[in-house]
Design an enzyme around this catalytic site. Structure first.
Site, PDB file in Angstrom:
ATOM      1  N   GLU A 116     -11.641  -7.192  14.512  1.00  0.00           N
ATOM      2  CA  GLU A 116     -10.567  -6.302  14.958  1.00  0.00           C
ATOM      3  C   GLU A 116     -11.210  -4.967  15.314  1.00  0.00           C
ATOM      4  O   GLU A 116     -12.222  -4.582  14.717  1.00  0.00           O
ATOM      5  CB  GLU A 116      -9.484  -6.137  13.892  1.00  0.00           C
ATOM      6  CG  GLU A 116      -9.945  -5.570  12.584  1.00  0.00           C
ATOM      7  CD  GLU A 116      -8.829  -5.514  11.529  1.00  0.00           C
ATOM      8  OE1 GLU A 116      -7.716  -5.987  11.797  1.00  0.00           O
ATOM      9  OE2 GLU A 116      -9.104  -4.991  10.441  1.00  0.00           O
ATOM     10  N   SER A 137     -10.732  -1.977  14.749  1.00  0.00           N
ATOM     11  CA  SER A 137     -10.879  -0.914  13.748  1.00  0.00           C
ATOM     12  C   SER A 137     -12.038  -1.232  12.807  1.00  0.00           C
ATOM     13  O   SER A 137     -11.901  -1.259  11.588  1.00  0.00           O
ATOM     14  CB  SER A 137      -9.582  -0.717  12.968  1.00  0.00           C
ATOM     15  OG  SER A 137      -9.111  -1.946  12.465  1.00  0.00           O
ATOM     16  N   ARG A 181       0.850  -1.195   0.000  1.00  0.00           N
ATOM     17  CA  ARG A 181       0.000   0.000   0.000  1.00  0.00           C
ATOM     18  C   ARG A 181       0.879   1.236   0.000  1.00  0.00           C
ATOM     19  O   ARG A 181       1.845   1.308   0.752  1.00  0.00           O
ATOM     20  CB  ARG A 181      -0.938   0.002   1.213  1.00  0.00           C
ATOM     21  CG  ARG A 181      -2.126   0.908   1.025  1.00  0.00           C
ATOM     22  CD  ARG A 181      -3.091   0.843   2.195  1.00  0.00           C
ATOM     23  NE  ARG A 181      -4.004  -0.290   2.137  1.00  0.00           N
ATOM     24  CZ  ARG A 181      -5.003  -0.486   3.001  1.00  0.00           C
ATOM     25  NH1 ARG A 181      -5.197   0.368   3.973  1.00  0.00           N
ATOM     26  NH2 ARG A 181      -5.782  -1.545   2.886  1.00  0.00           N
ATOM     27  N   ASP A 206     -14.159   0.332   0.312  1.00  0.00           N
ATOM     28  CA  ASP A 206     -14.092  -0.993  -0.328  1.00  0.00           C
ATOM     29  C   ASP A 206     -15.005  -1.996   0.364  1.00  0.00           C
ATOM     30  O   ASP A 206     -14.940  -3.197   0.103  1.00  0.00           O
ATOM     31  CB  ASP A 206     -12.647  -1.518  -0.394  1.00  0.00           C
ATOM     32  CG  ASP A 206     -12.082  -1.838   0.974  1.00  0.00           C
ATOM     33  OD1 ASP A 206     -12.450  -1.157   1.953  1.00  0.00           O
ATOM     34  OD2 ASP A 206     -11.261  -2.775   1.087  1.00  0.00           O
ATOM     35  N   SER A 254      -8.600   0.580   0.588  1.00  0.00           N
ATOM     36  CA  SER A 254      -9.641   0.577   1.610  1.00  0.00           C
ATOM     37  C   SER A 254     -10.049   1.997   1.997  1.00  0.00           C
ATOM     38  O   SER A 254     -10.559   2.740   1.181  1.00  0.00           O
ATOM     39  CB  SER A 254      -9.164  -0.229   2.823  1.00  0.00           C
ATOM     40  OG  SER A 254     -10.232  -0.441   3.707  1.00  0.00           O
ATOM     41  N   ASP A 312     -15.253  -3.375   3.272  1.00  0.00           N
ATOM     42  CA  ASP A 312     -14.839  -4.485   4.139  1.00  0.00           C
ATOM     43  C   ASP A 312     -14.983  -4.133   5.620  1.00  0.00           C
ATOM     44  O   ASP A 312     -14.786  -4.985   6.478  1.00  0.00           O
ATOM     45  CB  ASP A 312     -13.420  -4.974   3.799  1.00  0.00           C
ATOM     46  CG  ASP A 312     -12.336  -3.973   4.132  1.00  0.00           C
ATOM     47  OD1 ASP A 312     -12.656  -2.788   4.346  1.00  0.00           O
ATOM     48  OD2 ASP A 312     -11.153  -4.371   4.161  1.00  0.00           O
ATOM     49  N   ARG A 313     -15.322  -2.869   5.907  1.00  0.00           N
ATOM     50  CA  ARG A 313     -15.508  -2.483   7.304  1.00  0.00           C
ATOM     51  C   ARG A 313     -16.833  -1.757   7.469  1.00  0.00           C
ATOM     52  O   ARG A 313     -17.415  -1.273   6.501  1.00  0.00           O
ATOM     53  CB  ARG A 313     -14.345  -1.588   7.768  1.00  0.00           C
ATOM     54  CG  ARG A 313     -12.998  -2.274   7.553  1.00  0.00           C
ATOM     55  CD  ARG A 313     -11.842  -1.497   8.156  1.00  0.00           C
ATOM     56  NE  ARG A 313     -11.982  -0.090   7.925  1.00  0.00           N
ATOM     57  CZ  ARG A 313     -11.576   0.848   8.795  1.00  0.00           C
ATOM     58  NH1 ARG A 313     -11.005   0.498   9.913  1.00  0.00           N
ATOM     59  NH2 ARG A 313     -11.736   2.115   8.523  1.00  0.00           N
ATOM     60  N   ASP A 356     -17.079   1.317   4.529  1.00  0.00           N
ATOM     61  CA  ASP A 356     -15.963   2.121   4.035  1.00  0.00           C
ATOM     62  C   ASP A 356     -15.845   1.940   2.516  1.00  0.00           C
ATOM     63  O   ASP A 356     -16.595   1.148   1.926  1.00  0.00           O
ATOM     64  CB  ASP A 356     -14.671   1.790   4.801  1.00  0.00           C
ATOM     65  CG  ASP A 356     -14.096   0.428   4.483  1.00  0.00           C
ATOM     66  OD1 ASP A 356     -14.843  -0.430   3.959  1.00  0.00           O
ATOM     67  OD2 ASP A 356     -12.908   0.190   4.768  1.00  0.00           O
ATOM     68  N   LYS A 398     -12.400  -9.673   6.764  1.00  0.00           N
ATOM     69  CA  LYS A 398     -13.468  -8.817   7.282  1.00  0.00           C
ATOM     70  C   LYS A 398     -14.427  -8.439   6.158  1.00  0.00           C
ATOM     71  O   LYS A 398     -14.022  -8.330   5.008  1.00  0.00           O
ATOM     72  CB  LYS A 398     -12.896  -7.591   7.976  1.00  0.00           C
ATOM     73  CG  LYS A 398     -11.934  -6.759   7.170  1.00  0.00           C
ATOM     74  CD  LYS A 398     -11.350  -5.666   8.042  1.00  0.00           C
ATOM     75  CE  LYS A 398     -10.357  -4.808   7.291  1.00  0.00           C
ATOM     76  NZ  LYS A 398      -9.039  -5.454   7.173  1.00  0.00           N
TER      77      LYS A 398
END
Length: 622
Positions: free
Chosen positions: A434, A436, A73, A334, A175, A336-337, A332, A448
């Site tokens: 997690e 976050s 990243r 992408d 992300s 995944d959260r 978010d 996630k």
């Protein structure tokens, strides 16, 4: 370099040896200008060279990206340490070389490639283009590629890897990072993100394959090769079908009076969350119109991270008030959260922390398991997992209810790998998280997943509504039963790696060499675990049970008052993060006292261990 006319100068840039006074830099510049076929990034390097910007050239060209907690990243732009066409081609060539070595059936099974909606005009760089180049490198080598024809949530890639029995997957995403960034996230055949030794071996292979091969730049192959397949419809259909395994109250969902607002933060989430709600029997959630469609500039938020709370959720909260919706769900960019906010009786919004949501998910997934389990199901076969910097609430629930709880290193790659291992040994994993705001309900995906988490929260809220209980009220019930877990997580920005190293080295040599602190002001320290060095005073042999992680800094302090605090560096951003949690037994219910104790301890931790003023650290701000 001699003063020439503009045309001659460009000609010299392309053909002359480079005279910067640094042989390593001269070589790197020469390589870049020979290999890069993207006019925009090539021009960025030429301009720096023309203007004698040797330090910036060195920063861009004389180092490489490494695998962090979420793959490669970096910022988009020209240079070997940035995300761009050339570095993605190099990374994929290294991947090809490593996968060819690991899998004799690589050319039968192929690889999955997905992407989000990021892009940068100045570098002519977008996630979609980088995904096409990733595919092109492999197609040119006769490897079948499952390339999604449009943007997808990150969890779709690991899901597709397992479903299609591919050897690996690549997701082009950064992300929730700032708009300037992008990334290259790698999944193994298991459907979990790669861990050591694969990451190190792939980096070695990248180093051996830096010059683009014939065909690597030929992104036309994506349109012409019979080896390219589009898995979008098939995977979307299978995913939504699998989602129903964690739906327990479909009929109730279809009748709920609750309304939900969903924001996809200018990213990929809108269509997929709508489909997930449909799979659970809900009416569609109300989208935030300004944030529903992809926008690589994330133009309505200061930063595209829903974890930052109310300040970035402004549009969705105001829409929810107008629509009389009590629950806001934010995926978010992408998807995944997941962040969640709920309107309270006093008219204020509560934005739940990741740890608070995990308490609700833990209670919910176990409650649903109990009510739906077969007569032969054994609670001792059931597991929940969390990263070590996350709340210990699942541990408290597990101790009371009789299932197993396990911790992993930070990063979902460790959770995914451990879940795979547990499943192979016949165990049942209900939930993992997690702090976050990364959650995994069930095990259809081994990463996630904000899409499934969003619809599970909606079902939980609808179920509680039938008993006239809000999410926040249920959270208090969970804490009353299993013990209050008060936590605070935040961070400081630090752009100087030597300063970060000095902060942690001082803690390892506190007062005298190789001595860790015994107190933090008045707070006595019971145990210290240093995952960077593999040291843990709570273990009889003083060795950490968690794997040693030398490339990142992480020290955990367990205090005599029951507080656990961790200081660590971020795997994806220039941050020093701190995590602190007060874990109280169920009979200790003075919340104000616990909060005050936690506040004082955090203040002491920051002033004594991080020394922000002395070290020039920037406090978190949105």
């Amino acid at each position: 370099m001699a003063e020439n006319a503009e045309g001659d100068l460009n000609s010299n840039l392309l053909h002359a040896p480079y005279r910067t006074g640094d042989p390593q830099l001269d070589t790197a510049v020469g390589q870049w200008l020979r290999w890069d076929k993207n006019p925009k990034t090539k021009e960025q390097i030429e301009n720096l060279l023309r203007n004698g910007m040797n330090k910036e050239l060195r920063d861009r060209l004389c180092c490489r990206m490494t695998f962090g907690t979420a793959g490669l990243r970096s910022a988009m732009g020209a240079g070997f340490c940035y995300i761009n066409d050339l570095t993605v081609i190099q990374s994929t060539q290294g991947m090809y070389k490593y996968l060819e070595r690991c899998f004799s059936d690589f050319k039968q099974r192929g690889l999955v490639v997905g992407y989000d909606t990021r892009g940068q005009v100045t570098s002519s760089c977008s996630s979609q283009r980088l995904a096409k180049l990733t595919a092109a490198v492999l197609l040119a080598k006769d490897v079948p590629v499952y390339l999604f024809s449009r943007y997808v949530p990150t969890p779709f890639v690991p899901y597709a890897v397992q479903e299609l029995k591919a050897v690996a997957g690549v997701m082009i995403t950064a992300s929730h990072n700032p708009k300037e960034d992008n990334g290259y996230k790698v999944y193994w055949e298991t459907g979990a993100q790669i861990t050591s030794p694969h990451d190190k071996e792939i980096l070695k292979c990248i180093e051996e394959c830096v010059e683009p091969w014939n065909g690597s730049w030929n992104d036309n192959l994506v349109d012409t090769s019979p080896l390219k397949r589009d898995p979008l419809q098939d995977i979307c259909k299978r995913y939504m079908e699998d989602l129903k395994k964690i739906c327990f109250y479909r009929e109730l969902n279809s009748k709920t009076p609750l309304k939900f607002v969903h924001t996809s933060f200018h990213g990929v989430g809108h269509d997929y969350v709508q489909l997930a709600f449909q799979a659970f029997g809900f009416k569609p959630p109300i989208p935030v119109p300004e944030q529903k469609d992809p926008d690589p500039d994330f133009s309505t938020v200061k930063c595209p991270n829903p974890e930052e709370g109310e300040s970035v959720l402004e549009l969705s909260l105001r829409l929810a008030e107008r629509e009389d919706a009590r629950v806001v769900l934010a995926t978010d960019p992408d998807a995944d959260r997941l962040a969640v906010a709920e309107l309270q009786e006093n008219g204020h919004w509560k934005v739940f922390t990741g740890n608070e949501l995990a308490a609700l998910f833990g209670w919910w997934m176990f409650d649903c398991w109990k009510k739906s389990k077969s007569t032969t199901a054994d609670v001792k076969n059931v597991y929940m997992l969390a990263t070590t910097v996350s709340s210990k609430i699942l541990k408290a629930i597990a101790l009371e209810e009789g299932f197993h709880f396990e911790e992993t290193l930070p990063g979902f790659k460790w959770i995914g790998s451990r879940i795979k291992n547990l499943l192979e040994n016949g165990k049942e994993v209900l939930f993992a998280f997690e702090e976050s705001i990364g959650f995994l309900c069930g095990t259809s995906v081994l990463d996630k997943d904000g899409v499934s988490a969003a619809v599970v929260v909606a079902e939980m809220a609808s179920y509680l509504e039938t008993m006239n209980v809000t999410l926040n009220e249920q959270l208090m019930k969970v804490y009353e039963k299993y013990g209050y877990h008060m936590s605070k997580t935040s961070y400081f920005l630090c752009y100087d790696p030597p300063t970060i190293k000095n902060i942690f080295e001082r803690l390892r040599n506190f007062g005298s060499p190789k001595e860790y602190p015994k107190f933090c002001e008045a707070f006595a320290i019971l145990h210290i675990r240093d995952v960077t060095t593999g040291y843990d005073t709570s273990q009889p042999n003083k060795k950490s049970v968690l794997p040693v992680s030398k490339n990142s800094q992480m020290i955990t302090f367990t205090f005599q008052n029951g507080c656990v605090a961790t200081l660590r560096t971020s795997g994806t951003e220039p941050k020093i993060k701190y995590y602190a949690e007060m874990c109280a037994p169920p009979d200790q219910s003075d919340i104000a006292l616990l909060e005050e104790e936690l506040k004082k301890l955090i203040e002491a931790l920051i002033e004594n261990f991080l020394e922000p003023s002395k070290n020039g650290l920037t406090w978190r701000s949105v």
